[in-house]
Scaffold this motif. Structure first.
Motif, PDB file in Angstrom:
ATOM      1  N   UNK A 192       0.801  -1.228   0.000  1.00  0.00           N
ATOM      2  CA  UNK A 192       0.000   0.000   0.000  1.00  0.00           C
ATOM      3  C   UNK A 192       0.836   1.282   0.000  1.00  0.00           C
ATOM      4  N   UNK A 193       1.921   1.314   0.773  1.00  0.00           N
ATOM      5  CA  UNK A 193       2.636   2.568   0.991  1.00  0.00           C
ATOM      6  C   UNK A 193       3.815   2.789   0.040  1.00  0.00           C
ATOM      7  N   UNK A 194       4.589   1.760  -0.256  1.00  0.00           N
ATOM      8  CA  UNK A 194       5.712   1.934  -1.183  1.00  0.00           C
ATOM      9  C   UNK A 194       5.262   2.492  -2.534  1.00  0.00           C
ATOM     10  N   UNK A 195       4.105   2.054  -3.072  1.00  0.00           N
ATOM     11  CA  UNK A 195       3.677   2.610  -4.369  1.00  0.00           C
ATOM     12  C   UNK A 195       3.322   4.100  -4.322  1.00  0.00           C
ATOM     13  N   UNK A 196       3.176   4.684  -3.122  1.00  0.00           N
ATOM     14  CA  UNK A 196       2.818   6.101  -3.023  1.00  0.00           C
ATOM     15  C   UNK A 196       4.029   7.024  -3.000  1.00  0.00           C
ATOM     16  N   UNK A 197       5.229   6.466  -3.004  1.00  0.00           N
ATOM     17  CA  UNK A 197       6.419   7.267  -2.705  1.00  0.00           C
ATOM     18  C   UNK A 197       6.894   8.149  -3.852  1.00  0.00           C
ATOM     19  N   UNK A 198       6.429   7.919  -5.067  1.00  0.00           N
ATOM     20  CA  UNK A 198       6.799   8.799  -6.167  1.00  0.00           C
ATOM     21  C   UNK A 198       8.188   8.539  -6.701  1.00  0.00           C
TER      22      UNK A 198
END
Length: 319
Positions: A192-198
């Motif tokens: 969930x979170x790693x893909x949000x890092x840009x």
């Protein structure tokens, strides 16, 4: 046509291999300019990792079991305790079961240590090296807590186990129930979170105390015990893992023994751990921070490659 007829050639292009040589030279120049010495340590040892999530590759040396190093950490720390000073290792490491688009059992690792530094100061240097190698100027630092609060409205340090399981059920499609709190956190991070890092460089710090590994545990500004470690990501890909290093010999011994108990409980192979590191800490390793960085992944990002075999001359299938 035999398999040897087709598999003798490198899997990486000559262009990629020349880019690898240039990157290695750039890394060495980076540290030469900062008076950090390159050090050689054994990649074959009679001791192995105790980390429950990593398996060593076993060999036979002079009729006795030996293990290929999963990292140069123990050797470098013994050098630090002997007074060697700021140092780095740039070379091979080995891990059993590593396979896939981003993994190979034999890989290139950069690991370095800075005496008198904490994790925050080393985190800045990691950002500088990654910025240089990747040509990225967008660097942001945020805490593990801040990342979870922003995207999931959940405090990973204080949320109940049930709240974490509920969050995993909402956010991740799974065919199993996570066995532990840390497994819930890891699933939320990876899915969930790693893909949000840009596309920029993200430096994530103050992990849960249960994920300290060989880092110190300190109390943060909210009164919560946190692991003084950090991870560096680019485009959601983890590149580096750093610690404000543990220097307490008794605590190091306790963590080694806890790892052994966990491995035994999970019916994993229990390896002989590096008691010589404990002895070095008893003599006194200086306060320092250290970090390990995956060079193959760094090259993948720098050159726009999608799979690790595109940047390694001879991956395990051709070795």
């Amino acid at each position: 046509m035999t398999s040897a007829t087709t598999s003798w050639q490198p899997s990486a292009s000559l262009k990629a291999l020349r880019e690898r040589a240039a990157l290695l030279a750039q890394i060495r120049q980076f540290f030469a300019g900062r008076a950090v010495l390159e050090a050689e340590v054994p990649v074959l040892s009679h001791r192995a990792t105790s980390d429950p999530h990593i398996d060593s590759i076993t060999a036979l040396c002079n009729g006795e079991p030996a293990y290929l190093a999963t990292s140069p950490e123990f050797g470098l720390k013994r050098l630090l305790a002997a007074g060697f000073g700021d140092c780095y290792y740039l070379g091979k490491a080995f891990r059993e079961g590593e396979a896939g688009g981003r993994h190979n059992p034999e890989f290139t690792m950069l690991e370095w240590y800075r005496i008198g530094w904490d994790d925050r100061r080393l985190m800045e240097e990691v950002g500088e090296l990654l910025s240089l190698a990747l040509g990225i100027e967008d660097i942001r630092s945020l805490s593990y807590r801040a990342l979870f609060l922003h995207h999931l409205q959940l405090d990973p340090h204080t949320a109940s186990d049930e709240a974490l399981r509920d969050c995993v059920r909402r956010e991740v499609e799974l065919s199993f129930v996570p066995a532990s709190r840390d497994e819930c956190l890891d699933l939320l991070m990876s899915h969930r979170l790693e893909p949000t890092m840009g596309e920029g460089i993200t430096l994530l710090y103050d992990f849960p105390a249960s994920q300290a590994a060989l880092a110190r545990v300190e109390v943060d500004e909210n009164g919560t015990q946190v692991a003084r470690r950090f991870e560096a990501y680019v485009a959601g890909l983890e590149l580096a893992n750093g610690y404000w290093e543990l220097t307490d010999a008794e605590e190091q011994q306790r963590r080694f023994e806890a790892d052994h108990r966990y491995r035994a409980m999970q019916k994993l192979h229990v390896y002989p751990y590096e008691e010589r590191l404990v002895a070095a800490l008893e003599v006194g390793m200086p306060d320092c921070a250290g970090v390990a960085l995956g060079v193959d992944r760094l090259l993948m990002l720098a050159g726009g490659y999608q799979r690790i075999e595109e940047v390694i001359a001879f991956p395990i299938e051709r070795a």
